[in-house]
Design an enzyme around this catalytic site. Structure first.
Site, PDB file in Angstrom:
ATOM      1  N   ARG A  13      -8.419  25.760 -12.717  1.00 38.43           N
ATOM      2  CA  ARG A  13      -6.967  25.373 -12.304  1.00 38.43           C
ATOM      3  C   ARG A  13      -6.986  25.369 -10.628  1.00 38.43           C
ATOM      4  O   ARG A  13      -5.983  24.937 -10.006  1.00 38.43           O
ATOM      5  CB  ARG A  13      -6.149  26.386 -12.393  1.00 38.43           C
ATOM      6  CG  ARG A  13      -5.861  26.579 -14.113  1.00 38.43           C
ATOM      7  CD  ARG A  13      -4.669  25.687 -14.294  1.00 38.43           C
ATOM      8  NE  ARG A  13      -4.210  25.778 -15.472  1.00 38.43           N
ATOM      9  CZ  ARG A  13      -3.187  26.454 -16.008  1.00 38.43           C
ATOM     10  NH1 ARG A  13      -2.827  27.446 -15.366  1.00 38.43           N
ATOM     11  NH2 ARG A  13      -2.750  26.666 -17.250  1.00 38.43           N
ATOM     12  N   VAL A  16     -11.063  22.889  -6.206  1.00 38.93           N
ATOM     13  CA  VAL A  16     -12.134  22.366  -6.515  1.00 38.93           C
ATOM     14  C   VAL A  16     -12.445  22.128  -7.864  1.00 38.93           C
ATOM     15  O   VAL A  16     -12.930  21.177  -8.435  1.00 38.93           O
ATOM     16  CB  VAL A  16     -13.320  23.522  -5.918  1.00 38.93           C
ATOM     17  CG1 VAL A  16     -14.628  23.215  -6.275  1.00 38.93           C
ATOM     18  CG2 VAL A  16     -13.414  23.532  -4.448  1.00 38.93           C
ATOM     19  N   GLY A  17     -11.983  23.259  -8.584  1.00 34.56           N
ATOM     20  CA  GLY A  17     -12.211  23.027 -10.257  1.00 34.56           C
ATOM     21  C   GLY A  17     -11.601  21.954 -10.887  1.00 34.56           C
ATOM     22  O   GLY A  17     -12.323  21.323 -11.569  1.00 34.56           O
ATOM     23  N   TYR A 137     -15.259  37.724   2.903  1.00 35.39           N
ATOM     24  CA  TYR A 137     -15.506  36.786   1.992  1.00 35.39           C
ATOM     25  C   TYR A 137     -16.905  36.409   2.375  1.00 35.39           C
ATOM     26  O   TYR A 137     -17.686  36.043   0.974  1.00 35.39           O
ATOM     27  CB  TYR A 137     -14.660  35.691   2.319  1.00 35.39           C
ATOM     28  CG  TYR A 137     -14.925  34.063   1.871  1.00 35.39           C
ATOM     29  CD1 TYR A 137     -14.327  33.884   0.492  1.00 35.39           C
ATOM     30  CD2 TYR A 137     -15.958  33.408   2.354  1.00 35.39           C
ATOM     31  CE1 TYR A 137     -14.805  32.903  -0.227  1.00 35.39           C
ATOM     32  CE2 TYR A 137     -16.059  32.159   1.810  1.00 35.39           C
ATOM     33  CZ  TYR A 137     -15.476  31.861   0.536  1.00 35.39           C
ATOM     34  OH  TYR A 137     -15.893  30.457  -0.125  1.00 35.39           O
ATOM     35  N   PRO A 164     -19.893  23.814   0.728  1.00 37.42           N
ATOM     36  CA  PRO A 164     -19.108  22.780   1.205  1.00 37.42           C
ATOM     37  C   PRO A 164     -18.679  23.126   2.518  1.00 37.42           C
ATOM     38  O   PRO A 164     -18.253  24.537   2.618  1.00 37.42           O
ATOM     39  CB  PRO A 164     -18.154  22.439   0.269  1.00 37.42           C
ATOM     40  CG  PRO A 164     -18.306  23.782  -0.486  1.00 37.42           C
ATOM     41  CD  PRO A 164     -19.263  24.432  -0.646  1.00 37.42           C
ATOM     42  N   ASN A 166     -15.130  22.706   5.349  1.00 39.92           N
ATOM     43  CA  ASN A 166     -13.675  22.890   4.857  1.00 39.92           C
ATOM     44  C   ASN A 166     -13.161  21.900   4.241  1.00 39.92           C
ATOM     45  O   ASN A 166     -13.332  20.676   4.600  1.00 39.92           O
ATOM     46  CB  ASN A 166     -12.957  22.892   6.357  1.00 39.92           C
ATOM     47  CG  ASN A 166     -13.022  24.057   7.264  1.00 39.92           C
ATOM     48  OD1 ASN A 166     -14.164  24.488   7.270  1.00 39.92           O
ATOM     49  ND2 ASN A 166     -11.910  24.690   7.706  1.00 39.92           N
ATOM     50  N   LEU A 167     -12.610  22.274   2.931  1.00 44.81           N
ATOM     51  CA  LEU A 167     -12.130  21.322   2.154  1.00 44.81           C
ATOM     52  C   LEU A 167     -10.765  21.044   2.146  1.00 44.81           C
ATOM     53  O   LEU A 167     -10.042  21.887   2.351  1.00 44.81           O
ATOM     54  CB  LEU A 167     -12.649  21.702   0.505  1.00 44.81           C
ATOM     55  CG  LEU A 167     -14.164  22.195   0.246  1.00 44.81           C
ATOM     56  CD1 LEU A 167     -14.205  22.742  -1.213  1.00 44.81           C
ATOM     57  CD2 LEU A 167     -14.833  20.461   0.358  1.00 44.81           C
TER      58      LEU A 167
HETATM   59  P1  GDP Z   1     -11.414  28.520   9.184  1.00 41.01           P
HETATM   60  O1  GDP Z   1     -11.859  27.118   9.120  1.00 41.01           O
HETATM   61  O2  GDP Z   1     -12.191  29.520   8.154  1.00 41.01           O
HETATM   62  O3  GDP Z   1     -11.371  29.258  10.504  1.00 41.01           O
HETATM   63  O4  GDP Z   1      -9.981  28.546   8.573  1.00 41.01           O
HETATM   64  P2  GDP Z   1      -8.596  27.971   8.709  1.00 41.01           P
HETATM   65  O5  GDP Z   1      -8.562  26.549   7.897  1.00 41.01           O
HETATM   66  O6  GDP Z   1      -7.453  28.731   8.329  1.00 41.01           O
HETATM   67  O7  GDP Z   1      -8.415  27.721  10.257  1.00 41.01           O
HETATM   68  C1  GDP Z   1      -9.194  26.762  10.957  1.00 41.01           C
HETATM   69  C2  GDP Z   1      -8.486  26.724  12.413  1.00 41.01           C
HETATM   70  O8  GDP Z   1      -7.353  26.186  12.196  1.00 41.01           O
HETATM   71  C3  GDP Z   1      -8.539  27.875  13.164  1.00 41.01           C
HETATM   72  O9  GDP Z   1      -8.859  27.786  14.479  1.00 41.01           O
HETATM   73  C4  GDP Z   1      -7.040  28.143  13.170  1.00 41.01           C
HETATM   74  O10 GDP Z   1      -6.429  29.002  14.019  1.00 41.01           O
HETATM   75  C5  GDP Z   1      -6.279  26.773  13.075  1.00 41.01           C
HETATM   76  N1  GDP Z   1      -4.858  26.569  12.703  1.00 41.01           N
HETATM   77  C6  GDP Z   1      -4.131  25.806  13.546  1.00 41.01           C
HETATM   78  N2  GDP Z   1      -3.049  25.755  12.946  1.00 41.01           N
HETATM   79  C7  GDP Z   1      -3.152  26.495  11.632  1.00 41.01           C
HETATM   80  C8  GDP Z   1      -2.306  26.921  10.439  1.00 41.01           C
HETATM   81  O11 GDP Z   1      -1.078  26.494  10.446  1.00 41.01           O
HETATM   82  N3  GDP Z   1      -2.801  27.569   9.511  1.00 41.01           N
HETATM   83  C9  GDP Z   1      -4.228  27.808   9.429  1.00 41.01           C
HETATM   84  N4  GDP Z   1      -4.732  28.530   8.426  1.00 41.01           N
HETATM   85  N5  GDP Z   1      -4.985  27.430  10.459  1.00 41.01           N
HETATM   86  C10 GDP Z   1      -4.421  26.694  11.497  1.00 41.01           C
END
Ligand code: GDP
Length: 322
Positions: A13, A16-17, A137, A164, A166-167
């Site tokens: 669900r 990825v799955g 994690y 992977p 960031n997806l």
């Molecule tokens: P990460 O790749 O594990 O760090 O996870 P995230 O996708 O949550 O964040 C990636 C980067 O995007 C970090 O530098 C966050 O601070 C930045 N970022 C900017 N705006 C946002 C937002 O609205 N939400 C999240 N989750 N990250 C954000």
């Protein structure tokens, strides 16, 4: 893997799955075993034991996991550690006990050290400290990798861990408190456009670099790995350094600020960007070295801007459910 092979997609669900299920169905696999978390709680050892004994799957894609963005990861560490450890420990153990032919364990490149040399190779695992915001994690996922390796070594199983980057894509989480950056930005820009807000807040400095991959490319890579000829699959399991571990990346690296501009363009928002530097940046850069996978002949197909448009289309059709 013949078309009637019994394939358990754990976590079907999730983003990825569900991409895996779409891919497998399209490829003609007819015998998929799918259970929602209310039908089968993968954290429950007894339930997982009886499920495997009853169903006896031939292949397992282990995509079930507790996942989330930077804030969710740093504020709900106990859940990220417990749920992931329990799910993967139960599933991998029962896959061994029930003679599963191949298992693909999915994680993320968050497992690598905060200041790993870039691009990050599989051999960089555990060479220096982790990024603190998602260490719970990461430790759980690292345990899963070591579990695959240990079972391969001691019991002769054929379990492989794929990491992977960031997806994003259809089925992503658009809840702003738990989501990753790409869906969060799509939603923020969309709502700002809708409500005529003068600016959109982007967390952090905008300088971190991230590599993004559309989830359909991950599903494609996962099936590619599962179908590898024995000789090549075996070589992945037996690498002398970092066995049973493979990065799955697109090489599409972009700064968060530029990603925000791309999403802004796709959504068609004309206001300003504001950076909230009280929010964490997380790890400064996270580019995977996917040369192990590329050497086998696989490459991503979906370019980032096309993928963002696809994700936005999905969001527009599904946002009432968020
Ligand atoms: P990460 O790749 O594990 O760090 O996870 P995230 O996708 O949550 O964040 C990636 C980067 O995007 C970090 O530098 C966050 O601070 C930045 N970022 C900017 N705006 C946002 C937002 O609205 N939400 C999240 N989750 N990250 C954000």
């Amino acid at each position: 893997m013949d078309c009637n092979a019994k394939i358990f997609v754990a976590g079907h669900r999730g983003m990825v799955g569900s991409a895996l299920v779409r891919k497998l169905e399209l490829a003609g696999y007819r015998n998929l075993v799918l259970k929602t978390s209310s039908e089968l709680d993968l954290r429950n050892q007894a339930a997982v034991t009886s499920f495997f004994e009853q169903e006896k799957p031939d292949y397992v894609f282990l995509a079930a996991a507790r996942v989330g963005g930077i804030i969710a990861n740093s504020t709900r560490k106990a859940e990220f550690l417990y749920d992931n450890l329990m799910i993967q420990t139960n599933v991998i153990h029962e896959a061994w006990r029930n003679n599963v032919k191949r298992l693909l364990f999915l994680g993320s490149t968050c497992i690598y050290p905060k200041f790993a040399p870039q691009p990050i190779r599989e051999t960089d695992l555990l060479t220096s400290p982790l990024e603190p915001s998602n260490d719970a994690y990461a430790i759980a996922k690292i345990a899963g990798i070591v579990q695959c390796r240990s079972y391969n070594q001691q019991y002769g199983t054929r379990f492989l861990a794929a990491m992977p980057n960031n997806l994003y894509g259809p089925g992503d989480n658009y809840d702003l408190t738990g989501s990753h950056v790409l869906p969060a930005l799509l939603r923020k820009f969309h709502e700002a456009k809708q409500f005529g807000s003068p600016n959109v807040t982007v967390w952090g400095t905008g300088t971190p670099l991230r590599e993004f991959m559309h989830v359909d490319d991950l599903a494609d890579a996962s099936l590619f790995l599962m179908l590898l000829e024995d000789e090549y699959y075996e070589s992945l399991l037996t690498y002398s350094d970092a066995p049973a571990l493979i990065n799955v990346g697109s090489g599409q690296e972009i700064s968060i600020a530029n990603l925000a501009r791309m999403v802004q363009h796709v959504v068609g928002y004309e206001g300003e960007l504001a950076f909230d530097t009280d929010k964490p940046d997380g790890t400064p850069r996270k580019l995977a070295d996917s040369s192990r996978l590329h050497a086998l002949g696989w490459k991503h197909r979906i370019e980032l801007e096309d993928g963002v448009r696809d994700a936005y289309r999905w969001y527009l059709h599904n946002k009432v459910d968020c």
